[in-house]
Each structure stands twice: as C-alpha cells, then as structure tokens.
Design a protein around this motif. Structure first.
Motif, mmCIF file in Angstrom:
data_model
loop_
_atom_site.group_PDB
_atom_site.id
_atom_site.type_symbol
_atom_site.label_atom_id
_atom_site.label_comp_id
_atom_site.label_asym_id
_atom_site.label_seq_id
_atom_site.Cartn_x
_atom_site.Cartn_y
_atom_site.Cartn_z
ATOM 1 N N ARG A 187 41.048 2.619 11.788
ATOM 2 C CA ARG A 187 40.153 1.593 12.324
ATOM 3 C C ARG A 187 40.832 0.739 13.386
ATOM 4 N NH1 ARG A 187 41.339 -3.433 10.398
ATOM 5 N NH2 ARG A 187 42.572 -3.567 8.474
ATOM 6 N N TYR A 189 33.355 7.263 7.054
ATOM 7 C CA TYR A 189 34.299 6.380 7.760
ATOM 8 C C TYR A 189 34.975 7.126 8.902
ATOM 9 C CZ TYR A 189 38.775 3.715 8.139
ATOM 10 O OH TYR A 189 39.875 3.024 8.561
ATOM 11 N N VAL A 244 34.409 6.455 13.020
ATOM 12 C CA VAL A 244 35.520 6.011 13.864
ATOM 13 C C VAL A 244 35.986 7.096 14.822
ATOM 14 C CG1 VAL A 244 37.897 5.161 13.858
ATOM 15 C CG2 VAL A 244 36.277 4.324 12.150
ATOM 16 N N ASP A 276 35.244 0.815 13.070
ATOM 17 C CA ASP A 276 35.379 0.916 11.618
ATOM 18 C C ASP A 276 34.082 1.538 11.095
ATOM 19 O OD1 ASP A 276 36.147 0.598 8.955
ATOM 20 O OD2 ASP A 276 36.559 -1.544 9.110
ATOM 21 N N ARG A 318 33.003 -2.083 5.807
ATOM 22 C CA ARG A 318 33.820 -2.553 6.929
ATOM 23 C C ARG A 318 34.828 -3.601 6.471
ATOM 24 N NH1 ARG A 318 32.273 -3.185 13.228
ATOM 25 N NH2 ARG A 318 31.879 -0.982 12.799
#
Length: 440
Positions: A260, A297, A301, A308, A325
């Motif tokens: 992230r 996730y 990303v 994120d 997040r």
C-alpha cells in the motif's frame, strides 16, 4: 477458434500519521489462512500477480460483429482470483467478460463464469491525489475462483444499440470497441505475511467490548483527540453507541503492508456508511475469507493502481468483521468505495455477490453491529438522514448537497447494481438493528 459463450494525501485529508489499529492482545482468529503445503512451518507465503495481455479472437469477424479478445493458458502459476484491467480508468468496458479455470486440486475445468464489468463506480473521488496519481486503471470487479493453474477468458464488446463506442468494423461499418490495453490479472493471495516493525506487536484481532467498556474507550478516544470532527454533544452526555464488535485486524488477515501507499489519509468525520458487495462470487468458505481479502487488496493496489484496499471494512458470510483500509478502525479513514461520496463516509463490503443470492443473517447482523459502533463514535443515528456533498458521479454533479440515509447502499450514491438487489433489501433491517444496538 472457440466461440464466445453467451452468458500522496487527498484534498479531504486532515493529516498523515503513523497511528495503528487499537492495540489489544488477542489470539489468531480461526479464519486465518494456513501456510501452503510444502512451506516451512510458520513461514509466510508471499502473494503474486501475473498480468497477461489479451489478444484479438476475431480475425475473420464479419462486418458489424462485436470484437472479441481473450486468452487460453495452461502454463501459469497458481492463482485464486481473476480480473481484467485496461489503460484508461475513465473508459467503461461495454460488454461481457467470462472466464473458466482449471482446479489445481482436481485438474478439472470449471464452467464459464461471468465477471462483473460494471466496476467504475468504485474508486477514489475525482480530482483527489489517489485518483490523479497516474497509476489508476480501468478494471472489472475481481472474481474468486479458488486455487487454479489454467485459465480461459473471453471479452466481447456489447453490440447493443446505443451502447457502442467509437470504432469501425470491416468495410467502414460502425462497430463497438473494447478499451485499449486489456490484460488478464491472475492473483495469488499468498498465505499472509509476517508483520515487521511497528506492526509486529499489533494484535490479530480486536475483541468485542461490552457497552460499558465501549463507552470508556470512546471517552479515551475523545480525550486523546482521536475523534476530531465527531458530533457527540456534551462530553458528559450519554452517547448512543453500540458495543464494539470483534474485528480481525489487517495483521490478522495477513495484509502485506509493503504493497500500500505510505502513511494514512483521513477525512473529517463519519456521517454515513455505504454498504457494498464485493461481487467476487459466493464460492468461498469462511476459512478462505482472509485469502479472498488479500486477493482483493492486491488487485486493488497492484492491478487497479489504488493506494490501498478500497473498503474501510469487510464482512464475510459467517459474520466475521475485518479491518479494511489502513489508518485505525476508530478513525475517519478516507476510503475508495463510493465514487463521489468517499469524504465523510465509510464503506462496508459484504464478501460475495448478492443480486440473486440472499445474504446470510450473520452477515447482515454484523453490518448492523459494526455500523452501530462506528457511526456511534461520530454521533450518527443509523435510522436517520444526513447530507453529503458529491465529489462528482453519474447521479449527482460535483458540489451538490445530497440527502441520504445514514446507512445507504452504494446505489443510493451512484447508478449501480451494488450492493446487489438481495442485500439492498436488507438495509432497512440493518438500520433498525443498528439503532437498537445504540440504545435508541
């Protein structure tokens, strides 16, 4: 040729800090994924993404027919989640995407599955740093397919009248077009990562609290300035807040924090909660939910170019709640879940697809418990109405003040099917239950 089968900190930020989730010791949740067979005991298995360009399948296309692209591969590494991306996030894929996969366990091919192409309503608001980063790409929703090692995908433009976009078929006939730069993303969520640095001492779960302990925690957060912007009235007034439910933290579901963007981005307060479905399908077990989240996730990303995961929280079919997040579960973290209405809101996604499938009672109850607590921190009534200012979308122009339910469905802020017809029908029940949990 096989034929196609018809079936930095945003403008609303109030700061970037190194705050972590509330630190309370707990054991590893039963839903945490185990390392893959063959890996050392206790070793973390990193995830990966294979990004493969699609190729035209319509070399002999007749005039006026819809263009097709696809890919058939049996020599890929293991993956469990798929999606299709393209270059321009402002270009919609007007067409159909279908995929079938080969199971690593049985060696058998699945039937064809539809991938949700209507995903442009998710993401950071227009003109924010996240949206303007230059890394964001157009994308379908991701689809969970389970552990696989072969893939067959077909993408066909929609030739329906009124939905064609610029393009020409043979002989100069007007024809539909597909977005440029189509790629198939094959995501291996891995087996979670071993937390490093400050995350190493963070808890895997935040245990559920009693009402009394929740009120004490709220007093502490208020005194420490953690709830800046919260409208809770006089400090000694009795708060309307539901007991904090148990929450699996990012460490608990195995988030790789190196993926992230650095730091955290916040909005001013939480005035509303938008409920979503992930549209990843319902073919997952509750023990697989952490893997599904790691897949989403990584897709958000690495494939879509977000900073994120987009949702602030996720809920599985067994009612387990997961931190989404990063930035702190009690804080007003700016998400990327409801295009145009991410500021001063939170996004809660129920893992699965709920247009035709009924959400579990456990999932709906978890949404009610979560919103009763989080909205209560900011003085919001789950049965009430509130006003949010649109950041721009297909229902409301930028700058328009919109009156919404404090607990709304994604479709209330954007013209979309999300959170699915069957889940949307349960929001009235969630509002009533959340208000009751708050003591209203």
């Amino acid at each position: 040729m096989r034929g196609f089968l018809s079936l930095p900190v945003g403008a609303t930020s109030i700061g970037v800090t190194c705050a972590a989730a509330l630190v309370l010791p707990a054991a590893l949740p039963a839903t945490a994924a185990s390392p893959r067979a063959g890996s050392p005991a206790g070793a973390a298995v990193p995830g990966s993404t294979q990004s493969l360009p699609l190729a035209p399948l319509d070399q002999e296309r007749t005039p006026g027919s819809a263009p097709e692209q696809g890919l058939f591969r049996t020599d890929v590494r293991h993956f469990s989640l798929v999606g299709v991306i393209w270059d321009d996030p402002d270009t919609a894929l007007r067409g159909a995407v279908q995929v079938r996969t080969r199971s690593t366990a049985s060696g058998k091919w699945s039937g064809w599955q539809d991938v949700d192409t209507h995903n442009e309503e998710h993401g950071a608001d227009p003109a924010t740093a996240e949206r303007s980063s230059g890394r964001v790409r157009g994308a379908t929703a991701p689809l969970w397919v389970g552990d696989s090692d072969g893939v067959d995908v077909r993408v066909r433009a929609d030739a329906a009248p009124g939905r064609a976009v610029a393009g020409r078929g043979r002989g100069g006939d007007p024809g539909p077009a597909l977005p440029s730069g189509l790629r198939l993303e094959l995501v291996d969520p891995g087996g979670g990562t071993t937390a490093q640095g400050p995350q190493a001492d963070s808890p895997r779960t935040l245990p559920a609290l009693s009402r009394r302990d929740t009120e004490r925690e709220m007093d502490r957060l208020w005194a420490d300035g953690e709830l800046e912007g919260a409208d809770v009235g006089a400090p000694r007034a009795k708060p309307y807040i539901g007991p904090r439910p148990g929450i699996v933290t990012r460490r608990g579901w195995g988030a790789d924090e190196s993926l992230r963007g650095r730091g955290f981005v916040y909005t001013k307060k939480i005035k509303a909660a938008f409920v979503h479905h992930t549209s990843t399908g319902n073919n997952y077990s509750c023990s697989q939910a952490p893997s599904v989240i790691r897949g989403i996730y990584r897709y958000h990303v690495k494939s879509m170019g977000w900073r994120d995961i987009g949702y602030n929280f996720l809920v599985d079919k067994c009612g387990t709640i997961y931190e989404g997040r990063a930035g702190g579960v009690a804080k007003a973290v700016l998400g990327a879940h409801t295009l145009g209405f991410n500021s001063n809101s939170m996004g809660v996604a129920v893992i699965g697809s709920y247009n035709s499938s009924k959400p579990s009672g456990a999932a709906v109850k978890a949404v009610a418990k979560l919103t009763a607590w989080k909205l209560g921190l900011y003085g919001a009534n789950p049965r009430g109405k509130t006003y949010l200012t649109s950041g721009g979308g297909n229902l409301y122009p930028k700058g328009k003040s919109v009156r919404l339910n404090v607990i709304s469905g994604h479709r209330d802020g954007f013209a979309t099917d999300c959170p699915g017809k069957r889940l949307y029908a349960k929001l009235g029940s969630a509002r009533s239950s959340a208000a009751r949990y708050q003591g209203r």
